[in-house]
Design a protein around this motif. Structure first.
Motif, short mmCIF file in Angstrom:
data_model
loop_
_atom_site.label_atom_id
_atom_site.label_comp_id
_atom_site.label_asym_id
_atom_site.label_seq_id
_atom_site.Cartn_x
_atom_site.Cartn_y
_atom_site.Cartn_z
N GLU A 1 -1.58 -44.43 -67.75
CA GLU A 1 -0.46 -44.95 -67.22
C GLU A 1 -0.45 -44.14 -65.99
O GLU A 1 0.02 -44.55 -64.62
N GLY B 1 -3.44 -57.34 -73.70
CA GLY B 1 -2.43 -57.46 -73.06
C GLY B 1 -2.31 -56.25 -71.94
O GLY B 1 -1.99 -56.39 -70.85
N ASP B 2 -2.30 -55.21 -72.48
CA ASP B 2 -2.05 -54.14 -71.68
C ASP B 2 -3.33 -54.03 -70.58
O ASP B 2 -3.23 -53.45 -69.61
N LYS C 1 -2.66 -56.27 -67.97
CA LYS C 1 -1.51 -55.70 -66.86
C LYS C 1 -2.18 -54.59 -65.87
O LYS C 1 -1.78 -54.54 -64.94
N TYR C 2 -3.02 -53.82 -66.60
CA TYR C 2 -3.39 -52.55 -65.60
C TYR C 2 -4.49 -53.23 -64.91
O TYR C 2 -4.92 -52.86 -63.58
N ALA D 1 -4.56 -56.09 -63.62
CA ALA D 1 -3.61 -56.75 -62.44
C ALA D 1 -3.46 -55.67 -61.26
O ALA D 1 -3.39 -55.84 -60.00
N GLU D 2 -2.52 -54.68 -61.75
CA GLU D 2 -2.28 -53.56 -60.94
C GLU D 2 -3.35 -52.91 -60.20
O GLU D 2 -3.33 -52.65 -58.79
N HIS E 1 -0.90 -62.32 -63.68
CA HIS E 1 -1.01 -61.29 -64.94
C HIS E 1 0.23 -60.18 -64.82
O HIS E 1 0.38 -59.51 -65.69
N LEU E 2 0.88 -60.42 -63.73
CA LEU E 2 1.87 -59.27 -63.37
C LEU E 2 3.29 -59.85 -63.92
O LEU E 2 3.32 -61.08 -63.70
N ASN E 3 4.16 -59.00 -64.27
CA ASN E 3 5.77 -59.54 -64.65
C ASN E 3 6.45 -59.74 -63.29
O ASN E 3 6.12 -59.19 -62.21
N THR F 1 4.18 -56.35 -58.68
CA THR F 1 4.93 -57.30 -59.57
C THR F 1 4.40 -58.83 -59.06
O THR F 1 3.63 -58.81 -58.27
N LYS F 2 4.79 -59.77 -59.69
CA LYS F 2 4.19 -61.09 -59.61
C LYS F 2 4.57 -61.61 -58.16
O LYS F 2 4.00 -62.18 -57.36
#
Length: 567
Positions: free
Chosen positions: A49, A141-142, A145-146, A148-149, A204-206, A215-216
């Motif tokens: 993180e 899932g994690d 997310k990572y 995507a960032e 894939h982002l929130n 973010t999305k």
């Protein structure tokens, strides 16, 4: 291109262990000395993180309209017709040297150089992506997310490289680093690459809007921005300025790219309709209200550790001893703001001329400090009689630290900060605003010949700014309206230079001209206003500057890399 040896050369997250934000002005690229540290990264989710947090430091490179290696806020706007830097000396006045002499750009001295730093960041992102799937034990899932960032930041980094050079080297996996020699890709492939990164991030982002994190909505906004750049180049470049086979985009691609930009922008509009974003009714408060829903991607600051120096660089001199006054608005920008009833301001109108700063649109008062403006419990005086804040002729002093145009900036300054020399500043930098997304949407609609929709989108924005509707039924007319709105809405947010380049208008707007200011002269109980030059030589922008050269040192160390033609 700078090469790193292994992933242990990047652990920006360590900055957080000692309480340093990735957006603080410091070197966060800590270099661990052994492989044990590398293994520790992937065995501990908290360090992963931290690592991801560190990637976002790339946004600091360009905050407040800064440009890599010039290092000053608003530097790109100061290359254009909306801002004038006051200094003539190298350093504070380097931007003037570049603006007045296109020959200052070249492979040996490129003027603007982001290549090495950009590819260092890309290498570290690719190392992270490799480790994410080969060394970490995170859930699927994690990992998504990572990834995507990380790809959001990589897309942003490549977006800037493409802005500057058009044709760049595309690297997306560690196997490519087995050799130091890499050729440039086509510009078309470059924009498709960037779009793929942002599209993946958007998928894939929130939705949740978070300060300083992708973010999305932020990913769709960047996707729209990337596609509108590609569409502009496809429509306007037409190989008029560069014979390099890898630069430029076929004109027939423009409509598809405009459609892509429209689709991405509409995804953000959908999120706004869900309540995530909205235009702020108070334009002046957008840049100081950390709760504004107009901010889509925002970098926050907090005293005492995480601060910036925007006020120190642009506040009027009487705000505090030691203010630097790097740059000031031009008369060209001031004249662009409409009257509050939506009519065009004109010095030829006797009513306007008699009191030029009365009855202007709200964005004018939120953006410009002018003679007679109320500011921090005083009235601004820009007449020559004021030896502290009054106008001075450009070039008479190497670094006058006062206005050479008769104006000071108001936008982005903190009106409540009276001790910024000591305490710095903490107002946020908004990288992406909902207003920009609507301007992208309007331009994409115009590019796709949906002129009625484009005008409707513009009027949505104008209505929120307290202005009446506009109308045009020709593509040229609608584009003129869009350019005007981008100038006044996005002033000092780092867009104008890049807009003129992507529209291929910079060689006409920024070449062979001198920009101006207004000297206010007392005349009894009123004032007269004289147009004065804010330059002491003509501006210089040649067609070659649409594709800046690759730094010579990079070209020499990479046997597969050839220089962009024309340089």
């Amino acid at each position: 291109m700078k090469k790193t040896k292994k992933i242990s050369r990047f652990l920006a997250g360590l900055a957080f262990i000692v309480g340093i934000s990735p957006f603080q002005s410091c070197d966060i690229d800590v270099i661990p000395q052994d492989r044990y540290v590398e293994e520790l990264i992937w065995s501990d989710p908290s360090t992963i993180e931290m690592y991801v947090n560190g990637l976002y430091a790339e946004f600091k490179t360009f905050e407040f309209g800064r440009i890599s290696n010039l290092g000053y806020d608003n530097a790109t706007d100061a290359l254009t017709d909306i801002m004038k830097y006051n200094s003539t000396t190298a350093g504070n006045g380097t931007v003037n040297i570049l603006a007045s002499n296109a020959n200052q750009f070249g492979p040996g001295s490129v003027g603007i150089n982001y290549w090495g730093n950009g590819y260092t960041r890309i290498r570290r992102i690719n190392e992270f992506l490799d480790g994410l799937y080969t060394k970490s034990s995170l859930s699927d899932g994690d990992r998504l997310k990572y990834e995507a960032e990380a790809r959001f930041v990589r897309g942003y980094t490549y977006f800037w490289l493409l802005r500057l050079h058009g044709s760049v080297i595309l690297l997306d996996n560690l196997s490519q680093y087995a050799t130091k020699d890499h050729a440039r890709s086509s510009e078309e492939d470059g924009w498709n690459f960037v779009a793929a990164d942002f599209a993946f991030a958007a998928e894939h982002l929130n939705k949740t809007n978070l300060s300083g994190r992708a973010t999305k909505g932020a990913a769709y906004s960047m996707l729209a921005r990337a596609w509108i750049y590609a569409a502009s180049i496809a429509e306007n470049d037409r190989k008029q300025f560069n014979s390099d086979p890898l630069t430029g985009i076929p004109q027939e691609k423009a409509l598809g790219y405009y459609t892509n930009a429209m689709n991405a922008a509409n995804e953000v509009v959908k999120l706004a309709n869900e309540g995530l974003y909205e235009l702020d009714a108070n334009f002046a408060s957008i840049f100081h209200n950390k709760n504004t829903k107009e901010a889509i991607f925002r970098v926050d600051f907090s005293a005492p550790l995480v601060r910036h120096q925007y006020d120190l660089g642009f506040a009027p001199p009487r705000d505090a001893a030691g203010t630097l006054v790097y740059g000031v608005p031009t008369a060209e920008l001031v004249d662009e703001f409409e009257m509050k009833d939506g009519t065009k301001f004109s010095w030829g109108n006797p009513t306007h001329q008699a009191n030029p700063y009365a009855n202007r649109e709200p964005r004018f008062y939120a953006t410009i400090l002018f003679n007679g403006a109320k500011w921090k419990n005083r009235t601004i005086n820009t007449t020559e009689a004021d030896a502290v804040e009054g106008i001075v002729q450009y070039g008479l002093s190497g670094d006058p630290k006062r206005t050479v145009t008769g104006y000071y900036t108001r936008k982005l300054l903190d009106s409540t900060n009276t001790n910024f020399v000591v305490n710095g500043s903490t107002q946020s930098w908004i990288e992406l605003r909902y207003a920009e997304v609507l301007l992208i949407l309007a331009e994409a609609q115009a590019g796709a010949n949906q002129l009625g929709d484009a005008v409707g989108t513009l009027n949505t924005l104008r209505g929120k700014r307290g202005l009446p509707n506009v109308f045009s039924n020709t593509k040229a007319g609608v584009m003129e309206l869009i350019e005007h709105e981008r100038i006044v809405e996005l002033a000092f947010e780092g867009h104008r230079f890049w807009d003129l380049r992507r529209w291929r208008k910079a060689h006409t707007v920024l070449n062979g001209v001198q920009f101006t200011g207004h000297k206010v002269v007392p005349a009894g109980n009123s004032f007269s206003y004289e147009v004065v030059s804010a330059d002491n030589t003509n501006r210089s922008f040649t067609g070659a500057l649409y594709y800046l050269p690759i730094p010579e040192a990079e070209d020499l160390r990479n046997n597969a890399l050839d220089q962009i033609k024309g340089w």
